[in-house]
Design a protein around this motif. Structure first.
Motif: not given
Length: 318
Positions: A298-318
């Motif tokens: 997995f890796k974080v592919v997008w982040t926003s720190k405005e207000g309550v922090g929000r992110e998008i996480l990408e998962l792939r099978l190993k």
């Protein structure tokens, strides 16, 4: 305002939960460290004649969201809540939540009647990162779909989409109407007489080839739709999910569902808040679970720190 109502207890005498009729929901019991929570069993949900009959009303109470150059129609939330709570529907989970002023009632209602802000984050991310033509012939699962905007966007770009939400009434009263607002209808003369007025027609059989709807517990859904471990036809190129990691007790089921339903080269995109105050869930805690699970990278592919922090996480099978 962001809030979770986990302080609301499920009353065994509540008529909304224990109503005795032919449409009573089946429950599946899941043991947790805090005791037992009962979860609805999975079922496929069909497009009803009533929804088709009410489509003109839905159109009058719809608004348009523009994602890049693509317009997506959806029903105004306020109208939906009023319509659902004022009508005697068979499925009353949303009405129960509104009655108790709670966005979440564990095992009863999981917040699907509202459009949460992380859904917009993921919509904007999809529009920027994936070309519309790249959705063609892809299979997409909108998991915990709520209003269905993520799946509708993928469908409008040419994907085959399955919509899954915990609550059946979210699907029947919100998701399916929203989807139909974004489906092109066929036209034909009334009674096949070309001199008479043209009416719009939905080819339901054709729609069900590319659009399916499922309610209930995540893992129960994965089992209901499994035709075999290696059956690629029952797996997905993309699994899209927003605001579904708030409850740590359900996160393992979420990962198990990802593993069961994702193609070997598929992608899971999880849009969520960095931390969910009051319930213990959050992305860092979820990442620890993924690491211990050992089936995904997995890796974080997008982040926003405005207000309550929000992110998008990408998962792939190993």
């Amino acid at each position: 305002m962001f809030k979770f109502g986990f302080d609301v207890e499920v009353d065994s005498d509540n008529p909304f939960v224990n109503e005795s009729n032919e449409n009573e929901k089946e429950l599946v019991k899941t043991t947790s460290k805090n005791g037992q929570t009962e979860w609805y069993k999975a079922e496929q949900v069909a497009i009803s004649a009533e929804t088709l009959e009410n489509l003109d009303v839905y159109k009058l109470n719809a608004t348009t969201l523009h994602i890049a150059d693509l317009p997506i129609q959806h029903i105004v939330t306020g109208f939906l809540i009023e319509h659902i709570t004022c009508n005697n529907n068979d499925n009353k989970d949303i009405a129960k939540a509104e009655q108790t002023h709670s966005d979440l009632i564990p095992g009863v209602y999981e917040g699907g009647a509202k459009i949460w802000e992380c859904t917009d984050d993921l919509l904007q991310y999809l529009a920027k990162q994936i070309k519309p033509q790249d959705w063609q012939s892809k299979r997409v699962l909108d998991l915990g779909c709520g209003a269905g905007l993520l799946g509708i966007y993928a469908y409008r770009c040419g994907a085959e989409v399955h919509f899954q939400d915990y609550n059946k009434d979210v699907l029947t009263q919100i998701t399916i109407p929203n989807v139909l607002l974004n489906v092109k209808t066929q036209t034909k003369p009334v009674d096949e007489d070309p001199t008479k007025e043209i009416e719009e027609q939905f080819d339901i059989d054709a729609l069900e080839q590319t659009l399916q709807f499922y309610a209930g517990d995540w893992w129960e859904y994965a089992q209901l739709t499994a035709k075999g471990v290696e059956d690629k036809a029952e797996k997905f190129d993309y699994i899209l999910t927003s605001e579904t990691i708030y409850n740590p007790e359900n996160q393992q089921k979420l990962l198990d569902t990802f593993y069961a339903k994702l193609n070997s080269d598929g992608v899971v995109l999880v849009a969520a808040k960095t931390y969910y105050f009051g319930v213990g869930g959050g992305l860092r805690q979820f990442e620890e679970l993924i690491t211990g699970d050992k089936r995904f990278q997995f890796k974080v592919v997008w982040t926003s720190k405005e207000g309550v922090g929000r992110e998008i996480l990408e998962l792939r099978l190993k």
